[in-house]
Design a protein around this motif. Structure first.
Motif, PDB file in Angstrom:
ATOM      1  N   ILE A   1       0.834  -1.205   0.000  1.00  0.00           N
ATOM      2  CA  ILE A   1       0.000   0.000   0.000  1.00  0.00           C
ATOM      3  C   ILE A   1       0.869   1.256   0.000  1.00  0.00           C
ATOM      4  CG2 ILE A   1      -1.685   1.322   1.345  1.00  0.00           C
ATOM      5  CD1 ILE A   1      -2.918  -1.278   2.225  1.00  0.00           C
TER       6      ILE A   1
ATOM      7  N   LEU B   1       1.924   1.858  -3.431  1.00  0.00           N
ATOM      8  CA  LEU B   1       0.752   2.335  -4.173  1.00  0.00           C
ATOM      9  C   LEU B   1       0.454   3.795  -3.847  1.00  0.00           C
ATOM     10  CD1 LEU B   1      -1.625   1.598  -6.060  1.00  0.00           C
ATOM     11  CD2 LEU B   1      -2.914   0.925  -4.026  1.00  0.00           C
ATOM     12  N   GLU B   2       0.580   4.158  -2.572  1.00  0.00           N
ATOM     13  CA  GLU B   2       0.285   5.533  -2.164  1.00  0.00           C
ATOM     14  C   GLU B   2       1.314   6.520  -2.699  1.00  0.00           C
ATOM     15  OE1 GLU B   2      -2.291   7.030  -0.575  1.00  0.00           O
ATOM     16  OE2 GLU B   2      -3.245   5.111  -0.966  1.00  0.00           O
TER      17      GLU B   2
END
Length: 244
Positions: A214, A217-218
């Motif tokens: 994540i 992804l962020e």
């Protein structure tokens, strides 16, 4: 528990100075501090002037080239006067978004007040610049060509609302995407901590791996959202170059 997730969005006063005239207070908050830090980091990264560029200088030159292409493709050669603004806006927003991924760091772009204020300022500037360039002819953007006169009042109302909603959609999109990512971080991190406390080490390690994914992804979302904000700003600035 829910209140703990929103602690990261609290604006905290760091320095408060009472103004000399009236009851005004000048306040320096954690949001102000992050903006100053972002501008400082960008300024340091832009100082590269080597003939053989370093790694960071190569990245900045790549960003410079891409943002110039965005301005050229949407505004043409005449719109290159807006390039310094678009480049500065992208670097500022991207740096705020990326710095906000660090633990215990406040993210101004997760606040609707900041992003809406920025987008509203851009739309007001576009409107003023449009009237300066085209005078009252600028109002023709609210009336599509070739439309029957009977439908004119309805279409003008719709186009006016659409023009005003630009400020809302531009700011809300950025704030919503950034705040959603931070809330997801907080929720999954609390799950991982609870599993470790209860002795579920295998599941906690799996959650940590999910957090790593994540995070990557962020980082991508942080850059993409800054790019989208600047791309839409460039498109809106097109109304100050040529009427459609």
């Amino acid at each position: 528990m829910l209140a703990a997730y929103f602690d990261q969005f609290n604006v905290i006063r760091l320095i408060t100075v009472e103004a000399f005239l009236g009851d005004w207070l000048i306040t320096f908050t954690n949001s102000s501090m992050m903006m100053v830090l972002a501008v400082t980091v960008v300024w340091l990264l832009l100082r590269g002037d080597r003939l053989i560029p370093s790694r960071w200088q190569s990245v900045m030159e790549l960003i410079h080239s891409n943002m110039r292409s965005v301005v050229q493709d949407n505004l043409g050669q005449k719109g290159q006067k807006y390039f310094p603004f678009i480049l500065s806006l992208f670097l500022f927003l991207a740096m705020l978004n990326i710095l906000g991924l660090f633990p215990y760091v406040f993210t101004p772009t997760a606040h609707l007040v900041m992003t809406f204020g920025l987008s509203l300022s851009i739309i007001i500037a576009v409107t003023i610049s449009g009237f300066v360039s085209f005078k009252l002819n600028f109002l023709s953007i609210l009336m599509p060509g070739g439309v029957p006169l009977v439908l004119a009042p309805v279409l003008v109302l719709i186009e006016t609302l659409s023009y005003m909603i630009r400020a809302i959609s531009l700011g809300v999109r950025l704030a919503a995407n950034i705040s959603a990512g931070h809330l997801l971080f907080a929720i999954i991190s609390s799950f991982a901590f609870s599993m470790m406390v209860n002795g579920l080490m295998v599941l906690s390690l799996l959650t940590v791996l999910i957090l790593v994914f994540i995070t990557l992804l962020e980082i991508m979302v942080a850059v993409i959202q800054a790019y989208v904000f600047c791309l839409l700003t460039t498109i809106y600035l097109g109304d100050t170059i040529a009427l459609h």
